[in-house]
Design an enzyme around this catalytic site. Structure first.
Site, PDB file in Angstrom:
ATOM      1  N   TYR A   1      -2.282  -0.858  10.184  1.00 42.27           N
ATOM      2  CA  TYR A   1      -2.320  -1.058   8.735  1.00 42.27           C
ATOM      3  C   TYR A   1      -0.974  -0.699   8.102  1.00 42.27           C
ATOM      4  CZ  TYR A   1      -4.105  -0.811   3.934  1.00 42.27           C
ATOM      5  OH  TYR A   1      -4.325  -1.006   2.591  1.00 42.27           O
TER       6      TYR A   1
ATOM      7  N   SER B   1       0.838  -1.196   0.000  1.00 43.23           N
ATOM      8  CA  SER B   1       0.000   0.000   0.000  1.00 43.23           C
ATOM      9  C   SER B   1       0.870   1.241   0.000  1.00 43.23           C
ATOM     10  CB  SER B   1      -0.894   0.009   1.239  1.00 43.23           C
ATOM     11  OG  SER B   1      -1.576   1.240   1.385  1.00 43.23           O
TER      12      SER B   1
END
Length: 261
Positions: free
Chosen positions: A168, A155
């Protein structure tokens, strides 16, 4: 002849979103697919996760290109389940060339306020789940002797910090280190290993109230329009992307809001 004609790809998180889009594009380009995803709600996740119906639609889409697909429920936290899916897929389809470790979740939370369960669920799925995916699938690629490719969905969060994403961001940054090590280990077998780093992809993991609040914390009840205006600042790529289309093409599949996460 497509670019991956006659090859087989194993994809986690294949029921919806990026996983489904990968499956459809690869099928269009000639690959057969082994697809895995969950069919139950994941704890601590603030949006609906994949269902059996979602995975069934991926199967239909892949088969619409005339390709074979072996699909089954498997949680990436369950190594035995992953091995069972991959082993069955290889037995039916005859080979494995590509591993797409794509499954992931998001649950924004303040670092000091998040529960231990929220942290653990994110790390177990986003980071440890990729290790388990590689452990279950890559030995089949090695045994073929033909080389292959491992693609890991990381990401932008691995490189750009945002509040309320410690779990995350840690999981996605961890994937970069994991990729670098496994790339060295698998290079002698001619297996490439890479991470990709998407930003605000048009999926249900992004299009939900928790992400709207993450991007627009100054608003009491931010809307999708509020989120989209803020998302413009995170990428040079035009946002929002193409709207929902009824045409079953890879570009439209990746943009469908009803059945994609």
């Amino acid at each position: 002849m497509g670019r991956v004609e006659g090859k087989v790809a194993f994809i986690t998180g294949a029921a919806r979103g990026q996983g489904r889009s990968h499956a459809v594009v690869l099928a269009r380009e000639g690959a057969d697919i082994i697809a895995a995803d969950i069919s139950h709600q994941v704890e601590t996740i603030p949006y609906p996760t994949a269902t059996a119906d979602d995975l069934a639609e991926t199967v239909d889409l892949v088969e619409s290109f005339g390709r074979r697909i072996v699909a089954a429920e498997a949680d990436v936290r369950d190594l035995d389940a992953l091995r069972e899916v991959v082993d069955r897929g290889v037995a039916e389809l005859g080979r494995l060339d590509i591993v797409l470790a794509n499954a992931g979740v998001s649950s924004p939370s303040s670092t000091l306020d998040m529960t231990e369960e929220t942290w653990t669920t994110t790390i177990d799925i986003n980071l440890t789940g990729v290790w388990k995916t590689v452990k279950a699938a890559v030995p089949h690629v090695i045994r073929s002797g033909r080389g292959g490719s491992v693609v890991i969905t990381s990401s932008l969060a691995a490189m750009k910090a945002s509040e309320h994403t410690a779990h995350y961001s840690a999981s996605k940054a961890g994937l970069v280190g994991f990729m670098r090590v496994i790339a060295k280990e698998l290079a002698p077998q001619r297996i490439r290993v890479n991470t990709i780093h998407p930003t605000t992809v048009y999926t249900d993991m992004i299009l939900n109230d928790s992400i709207y609040r993450l991007f627009r914390p100054e608003l009491e009840a931010p809307t999708r329009a509020d989120f989209e205006s803020a998302a413009l600042g995170s990428t040079r790529y035009p946002w929002p992307p193409l709207r929902r289309s009824t045409s079953p093409t890879p570009s439209s599949i990746s943009c469908r809001t009803k059945d994609v996460t």
